[in-house]
Enzyme design. Sequence first.
Site: not given
Ligand code: RFL
Ligand code: PHB
Length: 389
Positions: A72, A200, A292, A296, A384
Amino acid sequence: MRTQVAIIGGGPSGLLLSLLLKSVGISSVVLERQSRAHVEGRIRAGVLEQGLVDLLRKVGVAGRLEREGIEHHGTILSYENDRVRVSFSDFVDQPVVVYGQTEVTKDLYAAREERGLAGVFEVSDVALGDLKTDAPFVTYTADGLSHRLECDFVAGCDGFRGVSRQAIPLDVRREYEKVYPFGWLGVLSETPPVHHELIYANSERGFALCSMRNENLSRYYIQCGLDEKVEDWSDEAFWAELKRRIPEEDAARLVTGPSIEKSIAPLRSFVCEPMQWGRLFLCGDAAHIVPPTGAKGLNSAASDVHYLFEGLRGHYVDGSDDGIEAYSARALDRVWKVERFSWWMTSLLHRFPDQSGFDLKMQRAELAFLRETPAAQEALARNYVGLPY
Ligand code: RFL
Ligand code: PHB
């Protein structure tokens, strides 16, 4: 059991770190609380910065991403029916790549399996010990038995609700937090995206985001109240609400269909300082959370992993501890800038319960300024696509 680096958490941070360490001959064991299927099934991020793509390439895990990821070069911001497109390519020579975190996680697990890397799923009772010595350990339960893992370093990659951060004593740990008075209701559907770039949208009825995973898989979000429940949102109600929040020309084009996933996530900004204590290093969501809105979270986890990997490589390969000593300061320097951007995007695009007429005028003026001012567009574009690391 003994390893050089014990990694708590098998999310993207822990998996990527394990593969980077392996590439320079450093051993690690990943301890994950959930099953592999559970971790691989979580629908989360969708937008990858070049820095993360480069790290995936470095560990030879970017093949599918290069084939299936969508570059993108800009994004749309709207206020009611006014649309502003911010071009990334006018200012920075790098796109973002739309490729789901779910797919990144599957690719990382597949590579770990291929390379025979050690890991244990469904662990419980994880506890960290002797972190202030050069021989820390981790104890845990797996298959009903107690285990002890001896190591040189512990990487706390266990997300926001993990145990690693809690191991830093309260008189050392400082936590900064902002909880927003709303959440995001997200829907995944097997329908073509409404537009080829993300939209957005700030509307009178609240924020909405049109995103995607591929040409026949769309991801949409709408701002919702913290007390709302997924069960209260039928697909029909979701689509009707989304259409009211995005510009009319997009609403008219929107293709709807059954949802294949629906979930609500609260929005939070959070930072823990320091990110290192003795031989414990926090990475990713274990140390910081962003709302989100700027996409980031996963990307800032990747920059932490980069700094930690460089530090550990310095220790084992070059015989220098400069990198591990500087880890927390380096990681936090970038984290705070990313926090600022995510907070700014969130503040600009959402409707807040206590917002006054003046506050609304400020949002509108900020978007008007963005439309007219290349320098403001450049600031958005640089943040971004991802600050350098
Ligand atoms: P995670 O993915 O939470 O993984 C942590 C892992 O640790 C395990 N765990 C344990 N294991 C052993 N012992 C324990 N006591 C434990 N406690 C927990 C868990 O089961 C898990 O498997 O953290 P990590 O690896 O630091 O990764 C971070 C990302 O997952 C997170 O920042 C992103 O998903 C955030 N996020 C987005 N980030 C982006 O860069 N771009 C995006 O577009 C974006 N969109 C989003 C998002 C997060 C969202 N939600 C649901 C929070 C959209 C959403 C809706
Ligand atoms: C997504 O596709 O899940 C998404 C994209 C952009 C954002 C957050 C989530 O800022």
